[in-house]
Design an enzyme around this catalytic site. Sequence first.
Site, PDB file in Angstrom:
ATOM      1  N   HIS A  82       0.907  -1.371  -0.199  1.00  0.00           N
ATOM      2  CA  HIS A  82      -0.046  -0.011   0.000  1.00  0.00           C
ATOM      3  C   HIS A  82       0.776   1.120  -0.025  1.00  0.00           C
ATOM      4  O   HIS A  82       1.734   1.427   1.054  1.00  0.00           O
ATOM      5  CB  HIS A  82      -0.895   0.019   1.332  1.00  0.00           C
ATOM      6  CG  HIS A  82      -1.808   1.231   1.289  1.00  0.00           C
ATOM      7  ND1 HIS A  82      -2.873   1.438   0.222  1.00  0.00           N
ATOM      8  CD2 HIS A  82      -1.861   2.177   1.947  1.00  0.00           C
ATOM      9  CE1 HIS A  82      -3.354   2.705   0.540  1.00  0.00           C
ATOM     10  NE2 HIS A  82      -2.915   3.106   1.818  1.00  0.00           N
ATOM     11  N   ASP A  84       0.823   5.339  -0.293  1.00  0.00           N
ATOM     12  CA  ASP A  84       0.311   6.423  -0.270  1.00  0.00           C
ATOM     13  C   ASP A  84       0.890   7.563  -0.804  1.00  0.00           C
ATOM     14  O   ASP A  84       2.066   7.773  -0.583  1.00  0.00           O
ATOM     15  CB  ASP A  84       0.162   7.057   1.264  1.00  0.00           C
ATOM     16  CG  ASP A  84      -0.799   6.032   2.011  1.00  0.00           C
ATOM     17  OD1 ASP A  84      -1.789   5.890   1.719  1.00  0.00           O
ATOM     18  OD2 ASP A  84      -0.245   5.487   3.108  1.00  0.00           O
ATOM     19  N   ASP A 196      -7.870   1.299   1.743  1.00  0.00           N
ATOM     20  CA  ASP A 196      -7.496   2.382   3.073  1.00  0.00           C
ATOM     21  C   ASP A 196      -8.590   3.396   3.248  1.00  0.00           C
ATOM     22  O   ASP A 196      -8.455   4.203   4.269  1.00  0.00           O
ATOM     23  CB  ASP A 196      -6.106   3.099   2.693  1.00  0.00           C
ATOM     24  CG  ASP A 196      -5.484   3.442   4.108  1.00  0.00           C
ATOM     25  OD1 ASP A 196      -6.021   2.764   5.124  1.00  0.00           O
ATOM     26  OD2 ASP A 196      -4.539   3.958   4.070  1.00  0.00           O
ATOM     27  N   ASP A 333       1.839  -1.429   4.491  1.00  0.00           N
ATOM     28  CA  ASP A 333       2.384  -0.016   3.817  1.00  0.00           C
ATOM     29  C   ASP A 333       3.894   0.089   3.529  1.00  0.00           C
ATOM     30  O   ASP A 333       4.538  -0.346   4.056  1.00  0.00           O
ATOM     31  CB  ASP A 333       2.027   1.009   4.847  1.00  0.00           C
ATOM     32  CG  ASP A 333       0.860   1.251   5.404  1.00  0.00           C
ATOM     33  OD1 ASP A 333      -0.328   0.734   4.623  1.00  0.00           O
ATOM     34  OD2 ASP A 333       0.416   2.186   6.319  1.00  0.00           O
ATOM     35  N   HIS A 471      -6.388   9.352  -0.467  1.00  0.00           N
ATOM     36  CA  HIS A 471      -7.113   9.513   0.990  1.00  0.00           C
ATOM     37  C   HIS A 471      -6.332   9.876   2.112  1.00  0.00           C
ATOM     38  O   HIS A 471      -7.042  10.107   3.345  1.00  0.00           O
ATOM     39  CB  HIS A 471      -7.788   8.228   1.327  1.00  0.00           C
ATOM     40  CG  HIS A 471      -6.493   7.063   1.172  1.00  0.00           C
ATOM     41  ND1 HIS A 471      -6.088   6.414   0.128  1.00  0.00           N
ATOM     42  CD2 HIS A 471      -5.516   6.721   2.110  1.00  0.00           C
ATOM     43  CE1 HIS A 471      -5.337   5.535   0.234  1.00  0.00           C
ATOM     44  NE2 HIS A 471      -4.743   5.679   1.669  1.00  0.00           N
TER      45      HIS A 471
HETATM   46 ZN   LIG Z   1      -3.304   5.072   2.494  1.00  0.00          ZN
END
Ligand SMILES: [Zn+2]
Length: 1034
Positions: A82, A84, A196, A333, A471
Amino acid sequence: MRFKKKLLVVDNKNDYFMNKFEGCEHGNLSSQADIQIFKIYNELKFDNIDGGVWKQGWNVQISKNRWNSSNKLKIFVVPHSHNDPGWKKTFEQYYASHTRNIFNNMVTKLSEDSRRKFIWAEVSFLSLWWIDISQNVKRKFQELVDSGQVEIVSGGWVMPDEANSHYYSIIQQLTHGHQWLKKHLNYKPKHSWCIDPFGTSPTLPYILQHFGLESLVIQRTHYSIKKYLAKNKQLEFRWRQLWDSFGKYDFMTHMTPFYSYDIPHTCGPDPAVCCQFDFRRSSYSGMTCPWKKQPQMITERNIAFRAEILLDQYRKKAELYSTNVLLVPLGDDFRYDVSYEWDQQFNNYQKLFDYMNNNPSLYVEVNFGTLQDYFESLKNEKLKTMFPSLSGDFFTYADRDDHYWSGYYTSKPYYKQMDRELISYLRSAEILHAIAWKSAPQYSDWLISEKSNLVSSLRNAREGLSLFQHHDGITGTAKEYVVDDYGRKLEQGMKGAQHVMQQALNFILNADKSSYQPDLELVYFELKESRKTSDYGPEKIIKINEFQSIRKIVIFNSLTWNRKEILSLKIENYVNIELYDENNELVPYQINPFCELTESKKNCFLLYFKTNIEPLSIKMYFLKFSAGVSNTNNLASLTILNGPATLHKLQNVKNFLKEQQIMSDFSLQNNKISVTFRREGLMKAITLKDLDLTVSVHLNFIKDINCEKPLVKIIEGKLISSVIVYCDFVVHAVNVYNCSGFEEHSIEIQNLVDIKTENNFEIAMKISTGIKSKGIFYTDLNGFQIIKRQYYSKLPLQGNYYPMSSSTYIEDENVRLTLVSAQPLGASSLNEGELEVMQDRRLSQDDNLGLGEGVLDNRPILHIFRLSLEKRIPNCHKVPKTHTVGYLSMISYLAMNSVLYPLMLFIQTDEKTNQNKLYDSYYVPEIINSSNIDVHLVSMVTIPESVAVGFVLHKTDLDTCFFEEYENYSFNNGLVNVSSFFPSNVDDVLYQSSLSFVQIKNKHEKNKLYPMCAMEFAAFYVTNNSVNIPIPFL
Ligand SMILES: [Zn+2]
């Protein structure tokens, strides 16, 4: 990531819209799904009973004899990472520190063994990596994608937030991602991965379906809902739209059962066991399992036992689903950034898989897989139609106990507002760019040339907006300096969009296109920023004097219906001024004594005037210096209450002052409404004059806001009258417009909020009415649809807050009160007849959930709302009361579009260089049904590489059970004249298309009407007859 800022610490015309076509039956009905989240909320106790090792569940038992040799458990372990695009680090920093390595290792490590698989979601990161790598690595990655070892899931630029994001942006970031994938990998995603975002919205599956996707995995939903669905083996369902009675748009959805998407919470109910199979948490990585049992590398000696305890977890997880296929994500993550993790995870798991698969008595078949592998296998097990249907959404999310994630609906509102502003600029810039290009095809190629900075400006604006939908972007959950980075990108996007708009406008209005010489550096027109607060920097105030005798003002209407609205200009001096329209006729105006809500020493007056503008049209006004013109009639009158004497003596207000004593309630009115205020300046009641109906509407700010005896300014004029109240932390203005159309039915509210001096502080606007709402209120989802909410005393206050992306309302048998919002915020209705909207929040300390800082970067923010009160036609209801869908009224729909897409007003910059140019004073495209308001042009884009223009339409659905005036507007009967949305040329050919324009479908005859049901999207692609549709877009 696992940790987020979360806490809110405070505290008939019934068949009017029915389409007459088959397949459009959902027009005024509502979903009759097998599972309704609204009903589950009524039933659940939210008692949070301790379930043992699975804290939020129960002690899962494996059914005896569920599996045998002909009925094996098929397990797909899906490795993922994951990433970000911005959280504790910026997008580019994460790429440099982690993501680049993940991609590089992916190519090396997956190539070593064809049984290894991986899924990837964020195209933004893929696009950065693509610039860095050699042709050879690109080819290897392409091979992995082609062979199915790598699956790109969702294919969006980011994994978007679903609470604050507007559907325009969700479409934008998906389009951007899908086009990138088509261009560079000739790839089209089939399954979506959404693990998420902090709560999920049904708008997403609806849009995903229009992008050709088939299924979806979601993770962050309320733990009590997860438990309820797991108990009933309903974690896999057909997600049904609230308004879709027959399941036409049902979307296959898989919900994960446990607390998180990390490895401890994905193999089965016991995190202490699952964590032991996160092989990264061993040796030198520094990561450990908090449950105190650490992973053991798989050896011949321990494999039998290790396989047994892992399989036990898999089987228990499978008990929560209705088929023999099991999805087990394997990642976390920014995982797989180091090459040893690939070896640790893939080698140890392969040993376990080999052992299990080679042991027939275990009745299991386990492999690495992708979502494609999983969902294909699921299809073979059970028909989609055999899964239950579910309607509703998954807000407000709680991950444990009373930790409700509603603070992010409001956090960092300054940036949330920038998001909406960029939407408006980008959409207008794209439309103007397309119109300009099509307006004179033989002279306009420079507009779509890659060499011009227009195409790249638009691309940057799309990327800035798309990235911010992440997000941790629009949610306000990233670190301050990361938020600054997003802010810079949004600002660059806005500047780029402004540049494109004014270049396009200058070309469209230029009377002689054949000799047009573009100057791509020049600013011909400056945009008057519609929502600017003082914090954005100085704004241009127009000077008019005998030396600068004429200023051209240009207005653009980006909507596809006629608009009558009141606009304002900031001028330095109001003497000797005349305003003329495009036909050189004098335009009446009003002058207000100051420009800003806050005190300002600047000489600045607001000039208000009324415009009436056709769809997608451009109109020019002329502000002229005319010596000797008297305009004292145009001055608004100003009354000051509770103000210091010095205020009355200020030079620039003296001519406006009306010395009147106001000792009690007072009111402002136009032809349709009268608004009554208490003497301290806050709203008290609204009267609908034609209907002779008065409803008490008390407005207040909570909590602990001092507004006892505030300074109040009352401005009364022919076009607009206002009350401005100066409370602590908020300057609050109510504007009543005198202009036929929606503006005379709705009140504008402006709140200039500034709480940066306070600690642990929140401010909410509360509107208390006599409406008998019975705990029910409505909020929108992504500006796309409206869902019914209910206040529950069994939930804590923060659990009763919901996202308000653009509107909210309460109603009873008699009236409805709607608040539309120019910016996304959190809203609730905590008591009968109340609406409450959070304005800003400030937290001095971290909430101990991983980010490591509070929310302290508050800036002054100007919130804009429109409030309308409407009387219901007796016994008229668009949908039965038991249904969970809502619809805006026509007035509120017009108001919502107007605040989101304000008329663009430009001021000509340098009079000397432009004065002699010959301009047309208006541009009106041939739009046939200009009064239809229920078909909205979502976007229109040039696609330079294909020499084409694409556009997306949406047919909305409205609640017509109110006494409203329909004479100016009409509704489409469901047959849409598509070519009327686009100024096309004779030899243009029109095709139907996917929303991303990567799939071009059937040719559509230009003069043929296109049937559209309510709530539907349709996309079209226009290209010149002489141009073959190029390969990338087939
Ligand atoms: Zn995230």
